[in-house]
Scaffold this active site. Structure first.
Site, PDB file in Angstrom:
ATOM      1  N   SER A   1       0.847  -1.163  -0.051  1.00  0.00           N
ATOM      2  CA  SER A   1       0.022  -0.131  -0.073  1.00  0.00           C
ATOM      3  C   SER A   1       0.789   1.477  -0.269  1.00  0.00           C
ATOM      4  O   SER A   1       1.727   1.487  -0.918  1.00  0.00           O
ATOM      5  CB  SER A   1      -1.091   0.052   0.935  1.00  0.00           C
ATOM      6  OG  SER A   1      -1.947   0.918   1.006  1.00  0.00           O
TER       7      SER A   1
ATOM      8  N   ASP B   1      -9.059  -4.522  -6.453  1.00  0.00           N
ATOM      9  CA  ASP B   1      -8.684  -3.952  -5.019  1.00  0.00           C
ATOM     10  C   ASP B   1      -9.284  -2.411  -5.043  1.00  0.00           C
ATOM     11  O   ASP B   1      -8.897  -1.770  -5.924  1.00  0.00           O
ATOM     12  CB  ASP B   1      -7.160  -3.928  -4.849  1.00  0.00           C
ATOM     13  CG  ASP B   1      -6.726  -3.091  -3.526  1.00  0.00           C
ATOM     14  OD1 ASP B   1      -7.553  -2.792  -2.833  1.00  0.00           O
ATOM     15  OD2 ASP B   1      -5.502  -3.062  -3.400  1.00  0.00           O
TER      16      ASP B   1
ATOM     17  N   HIS C   1      -7.433  -6.130  -0.601  1.00  0.00           N
ATOM     18  CA  HIS C   1      -6.190  -5.154  -0.641  1.00  0.00           C
ATOM     19  C   HIS C   1      -5.134  -5.985   0.308  1.00  0.00           C
ATOM     20  O   HIS C   1      -5.278  -6.382   1.222  1.00  0.00           O
ATOM     21  CB  HIS C   1      -6.454  -3.913   0.134  1.00  0.00           C
ATOM     22  CG  HIS C   1      -5.445  -2.885   0.460  1.00  0.00           C
ATOM     23  ND1 HIS C   1      -4.622  -2.434  -0.772  1.00  0.00           N
ATOM     24  CD2 HIS C   1      -4.758  -2.575   1.729  1.00  0.00           C
ATOM     25  CE1 HIS C   1      -3.980  -1.565  -0.250  1.00  0.00           C
ATOM     26  NE2 HIS C   1      -3.949  -1.680   1.126  1.00  0.00           N
TER      27      HIS C   1
END
Length: 506
Positions: A217, A430, A459
């Site tokens: 991320s 995602d 995710h």
């Protein structure tokens, strides 16, 4: 065990006389091998199963890498789990970052390593660290953050000019609170660029010629920033669930649209399992149930749980399909008996750790590049509401940058044609970091490959989704240096099949 982190006032005192960052390039990392004295870890770092061990240290770095020999210095907390294989198997260090910005990486060396393929665990010392301003690396605090921690919070979706003005006022107050709480000289130095230099200082202190890196991320943005400044020191780099090379505010807007697509998929999935969830036999019926819950909580919050808390719960649940059943059960329970226990996350939103996370999140985003104009924020909210009248705007975190006291003159540089091939990993659907970000980022990382998990809606992919195709391709890259000849597509799990009983809440 080490002492708890000292309050933000320490950082403010360190930098009270510091000047704003000039335009000169930062210096190279100055740490030397042996600068890290490893010992016991704080209680927040779990112990791995024996015979593995975790050890922690602190590294002193300049607050401003553009003036490394003068000015205040801060400490970065570092953790290490040594490789479990033989010396011949060792490939070096693998720094890891869990995301954010604002996520604590100190325990991540243990928790993420536990999920890595055995070959990777045998090959790498896994290195965690709390980025500057986070956790035990001189944590920052923004106080009330414009009412962010009020319970119930104000409705985060403004409808009409009066509500829009109130929304902007809250963003201005958040910026003011961060300037007051963190101090006027702190925010410019808590950028991703400065953290990338901290990463290289960790590498140097460990005596390693290259930095292996696994970022998830926000960690992908950090990795791309490291590649921009230290392309020749990049080892094997895996960027999982990729943040695209946008300004943070633009990324937040892209994410808000992806959240609408994910919610539509969730509503249709819930309708397809009407016998299990009882929220309606069609997507429109489930949508009405969803909107009824939100509207009721906006009108009559329950035990401090109102529209802001509801949207945060939905935002969190949509990011991982294993949370969908719990969200659907929570909606049904509220409609049945008016309670919110099934919707309320287990962790308190106003905990000290989360207050630090939210403060660091805004400070880093607003330090990484120019923010939007207030009129741009309002215009984008209106555009999103034209797509759906009741969007999820929880992720519009960089809206506060419209009023930030420090206004960066340029964006954080990302990627480099001089970096070796990087492996990008993405879930096809995602909603937190949409796959278009991975496609865009590889344009600034030539030679890189993209591993896509098709038919997946969550995710976090590598060593997270349990997919042997993804995990095998990434392990071969990390351990053997095998760069796929072309992009890799792996078959994902599809939408989940709910269990026959209600999912646990939290």
């Amino acid at each position: 065990m080490s002492a708890p982190p000292r309050p933000t006032a320490l950082l403010c005192a360190l930098v009270a006389a510091a000047a704003l960052i000039p335009t000169a390039a930062p210096a190279r990392a100055t740490a030397a091998p042996g600068d890290l004295a490893f010992g016991a870890c704080p209680e927040s770092v779990p112990a791995p199963p024996a015979p593995d061990r975790v050890e922690c240290a602190r590294l002193t770095v300049p607050l401003d890498w553009r003036h490394p020999s003068s000015g205040p210095r801060i400490e970065i907390a570092v953790s290490r789990v040594p490789a479990s294989g033989t010396p011949a198997e060792r490939r070096g260090i693998l720094l890891v970052n869990p995301g954010g910005p604002g996520g604590s990486g100190l325990p991540y060396a243990v928790t993420k390593r536990a999920k890595l393929p055995e070959r990777v665990r045998r090959s790498y010392d896994v290195i965690g660290f709390d980025p500057r301003g986070v956790g035990r690396s001189t944590p920052v605090d923004c106080g009330a953050m414009g009412g962010l921690f009020a319970a119930p919070g104000a409705d985060p979706v403004p409808m009409g000019p009066r509500a829009e003005r109130a929304y902007l006022t809250a963003q201005r107050r958040m910026a003011d609170d961060c300037a007051k709480g963190a101090g006027p000289a702190v925010p410019p130095y808590l950028s991703t660029e400065q953290t990338a230099y901290d990463m290289d200082a960790i590498r140097a202190a460990l005596g390693e010629p290259r930095t292996g890196f696994l970022g998830v991320s926000y960690g992908t943005y950090l990795g791309a920033a490291y590649a921009a400044h230290f392309p020749h020191r990049v080892g094997r780099m895996v960027l999982d669930s990729v943040v695209g090379p946008w300004d943070w505010y633009d990324f937040d807007v892209v994410q808000s649209r992806a959240m609408l697509r994910a919610r539509d998929t969730f509503l249709a999935w819930t309708a397809a399992h009407e016998e299990r969830f009882g929220l309606g036999g069609g997507t429109d019926a489930v949508r009405r149930s969803y909107l009824r819950v939100r509207q009721d909580l906006a009108a009559r919050p329950v035990d401090g749980f109102g529209p802001a808390e509801f949207d945060r719960a939905v935002y969190r649940a949509l990011g991982r399909t294993e949370r969908w059943a719990g969200l659907a059960d929570g909606l049904r329970t509220y409609l049945t008996d008016g309670t919110v226990a099934g919707l309320r996350p287990a962790a308190a939103f106003d905990s000290p750790e989360n207050r630090n996370y939210e403060a660091a999140n805004r400070i880093v985003k607003c330090a990484d590049g120019p923010g939007p104009a207030p009129r741009e924020v309002v215009a984008d909210i209106r555009r999103i509401r034209r797509l759906d009248p009741q969007p999820i705007l929880t992720g519009l975190e960089a809206s506060a940058c419209a009023y930030w006291h420090h206004r960066p003159a340029r964006r954080t540089p990302l990627g480099s044609p001089d970096a070796p091939p990087v492996l990008l990993v993405a879930s096809a659907h995602d909603p937190v970091t949409p796959i278009e970000g991975a496609r865009r980022l590889r344009e600034v990382l030539p030679g890189s490959r993209l591993v896509t998990l098709d038919h997946d809606y969550s995710h976090g992919v590598f060593a997270s989704r349990g997919n042997t195709c993804v995990d095998g391709a990434v392990a071969a890259y990390l351990v053997d240096g095998t760069v796929p000849a072309a992009d890799v597509r792996c078959s994902g799990p599809g939408l989940p099949v709910p269990t026959a009983t209600a999912a646990p809440s939290g």
